[in-house]
Enzyme design. Structure first.
Site, PDB file in Angstrom:
ATOM      1  N   ARG A  74       1.099  -1.085   0.184  1.00  0.00           N
ATOM      2  CA  ARG A  74       0.036   0.042   0.119  1.00  0.00           C
ATOM      3  C   ARG A  74       0.765   1.238   0.011  1.00  0.00           C
ATOM      4  NH1 ARG A  74       1.383   1.959   3.838  1.00  0.00           N
ATOM      5  NH2 ARG A  74       0.318   4.006   3.372  1.00  0.00           N
ATOM      6  N   CYS A 118      -1.922   9.161   7.870  1.00  0.00           N
ATOM      7  CA  CYS A 118      -1.773   8.092   7.205  1.00  0.00           C
ATOM      8  C   CYS A 118      -0.222   7.802   7.181  1.00  0.00           C
ATOM      9  CB  CYS A 118      -2.168   8.238   5.676  1.00  0.00           C
ATOM     10  SG  CYS A 118      -2.289   6.502   4.920  1.00  0.00           S
ATOM     11  N   ASP A 157      -1.907  10.791  -3.289  1.00  0.00           N
ATOM     12  CA  ASP A 157      -2.102   9.665  -3.892  1.00  0.00           C
ATOM     13  C   ASP A 157      -2.249  10.034  -5.461  1.00  0.00           C
ATOM     14  OD1 ASP A 157      -3.087   8.526  -1.417  1.00  0.00           O
ATOM     15  OD2 ASP A 157      -2.629   6.836  -2.880  1.00  0.00           O
ATOM     16  N   ASN A 162      -6.003  12.382  -1.058  1.00  0.00           N
ATOM     17  CA  ASN A 162      -4.912  11.418  -0.237  1.00  0.00           C
ATOM     18  C   ASN A 162      -5.787  10.874   1.118  1.00  0.00           C
ATOM     19  OD1 ASN A 162      -2.313  10.801   0.898  1.00  0.00           O
ATOM     20  ND2 ASN A 162      -2.642  12.231   2.666  1.00  0.00           N
ATOM     21  N   LYS A 163      -5.192  10.060   1.567  1.00  0.00           N
ATOM     22  CA  LYS A 163      -6.058   9.407   2.587  1.00  0.00           C
ATOM     23  C   LYS A 163      -7.154  10.203   3.308  1.00  0.00           C
ATOM     24  CE  LYS A 163      -5.753   5.729   3.659  1.00  0.00           C
ATOM     25  NZ  LYS A 163      -6.612   4.910   2.668  1.00  0.00           N
TER      26      LYS A 163
HETATM   27  C1  RUB Z   1      -2.009   5.834   1.534  1.00  0.00           C
HETATM   28  C2  RUB Z   1      -1.881   7.181   1.584  1.00  0.00           C
HETATM   29  C3  RUB Z   1      -0.618   7.993   1.305  1.00  0.00           C
HETATM   30  C4  RUB Z   1      -0.236   8.157  -0.017  1.00  0.00           C
HETATM   31  C5  RUB Z   1       1.356   8.718  -0.079  1.00  0.00           C
HETATM   32  O1  RUB Z   1      -2.946   5.085   1.445  1.00  0.00           O
HETATM   33  O2  RUB Z   1      -2.889   7.892   1.478  1.00  0.00           O
HETATM   34  O3  RUB Z   1      -0.660   9.054   2.176  1.00  0.00           O
HETATM   35  O4  RUB Z   1      -0.374   6.884  -0.744  1.00  0.00           O
HETATM   36  O5  RUB Z   1       2.008   7.542   0.209  1.00  0.00           O
HETATM   37  P1  RUB Z   1      -3.149   3.606   1.594  1.00  0.00           P
HETATM   38  P2  RUB Z   1       3.559   7.667  -0.241  1.00  0.00           P
HETATM   39  O6  RUB Z   1      -2.822   3.137   2.731  1.00  0.00           O
HETATM   40  O7  RUB Z   1      -4.813   3.329   1.230  1.00  0.00           O
HETATM   41  O8  RUB Z   1      -2.498   3.083   0.260  1.00  0.00           O
HETATM   42  O9  RUB Z   1       4.256   8.883  -0.113  1.00  0.00           O
HETATM   43  O10 RUB Z   1       4.123   6.581   0.363  1.00  0.00           O
HETATM   44  O11 RUB Z   1       3.770   7.313  -1.813  1.00  0.00           O
END
Ligand code: RUB
Length: 320
Positions: A16, A125, A194, A204-205
């Site tokens: 994830r 998150c 995201d 984002n989350k």
């Molecule tokens: C993860 C989430 C993270 C972003 C960025 O959601 O919202 O804040 O993906 O993460 P989930 P990164 O747990 O549902 O995948 O900076 O690690 O890409």
């Protein structure tokens, strides 16, 4: 690992986070390509497209996934033989994985400049990019303290706690609904993304948008750490980012839910924070105000509004 296994691990959220999802998908495509027994180039390309479709169907919101897949598959365009295609894909996949990890290092470096000695930060998150900035600021000797949210219903906050604790950073763990209560103590909110739309809105989350609202009310700055491949080219055309809604059983067990006859459990897992609540987006190419998101899409992802006025279809697009 076989491709369907990676797809399953992304769907179930064992893998994830937007960056990790993108790298895992690209790694899976590479492995799949290596093991593919195709009679000719056309059959190989067809199988690779099917593999890409399987991965694309896993989770709909993180635009890092389609961006990474399209970038990797675009390497096949110029190939005129099966071995050349396989080699080009391998090279492109390795390059993507390497540069996406490198991007986090740059983001950490740039993001840490926006964190001051004595700052109290809040993150939500579990974002590798946001955490990299926080951990780099700490590494530079800045005295910082962090508030990390629980992140209902899947509890990604625990992963964040682990990372911060391991780095030796003083952290307060709070439930999501306690954010406003503590906001006056926070100097800076820092989260990941995201997807970033052409108008600078950040997906984002779930819970990020109310945090940004509370920050805005308290005049607390909000920064977003996002690699350039999290920017969403198709939003230039007005496409909306699909917000994933997962099973209600993540929120309430099926046993408890079965007691109610008139209740539907809703479980959207991302939300949209408008650009006006975001002060800065930190990318590996530099920090920019959200209003400049289009520049990233045009200059680093290679998609421009002018291109769309040409007669060719979208299928001709690639990120070369
Ligand atoms: C993860 C989430 C993270 C972003 C960025 O959601 O919202 O804040 O993906 O993460 P989930 P990164 O747990 O549902 O995948 O900076 O690690 O890409």
């Amino acid at each position: 690992m076989v491709l369907s296994e990676t797809a399953e691990r992304i769907t179930s959220m064992e893998i994830r986070g937007a960056g990790r999802i993108a790298r895992a998908a690209v790694e899976a495509l590479k492995e799949y390509s290596e093991g593919l027994d195709s009679p000719d180039l056309t059959a190989y390309k067809k199988s690779m497209q099917e593999a890409a479709d399987t991965l694309l169907a896993t989770r709909p919101t993180a635009v890092s996934l389609p961006n990474a897949i399209h970038y990797t598959l675009a390497s096949l365009k110029a190939a005129d033989s099966l071995p050349a295609a396989r080699a080009a894909l391998r090279e492109r996949a390795d390059e993507f994985i390497r540069s996406s990890l490198h991007a986090i290092e740059w983001i950490a470096e740039i993001g840490a400049r926006h964190i001051s000695d004595g700052d109290v930060l809040l993150t939500h998150c579990n974002s590798q990019a946001a955490l990299a900035c926080i951990i780099e600021a700490h590494r530079q000797g800045k005295e910082i303290e962090v508030y990390a949210t629980e992140v209902r219903p899947r509890g990604q906050g625990l992963l964040t706690l682990q990372a911060l604790d391991q780095a030796g950073i003083r952290t307060n763990y709070i439930i999501d609904s306690a954010v406003r209560h503590f906001m006056n103590e926070i100097d800076l909110v820092i989260v990941g993304a995201d997807a970033v739309t052409v108008n600078g809105a950040v997906v984002n989350k779930i819970g990020t948008a109310p945090i940004a609202l509370a920050a805005n009310e308290a005049r607390t700055n909000v920064i977003v750490a996002a690699e350039t491949y999290k920017f969403a080219p198709l939003t230039i055309l007005g496409d909306l980012i699909e917000i994933e809604e997962r099973s209600g059983s993540e929120v309430l067990s099926e046993e408890i839910a079965a007691r109610f006859r008139h209740v539907t459990i809703r479980n959207p897992v991302f939300d949209v924070t408008p650009a006006s609540y975001i002060d800065l987006i930190i990318t590996e190419k530099g920090a920019l105000p959200p209003g400049l998101a289009y520049v990233i899409i045009r200059d680093y992802l290679g998609w421009s509004i002018e291109e769309f006025s040409k007669p060719h279809g979208l299928d001709d697009r690639n990120t070369d």
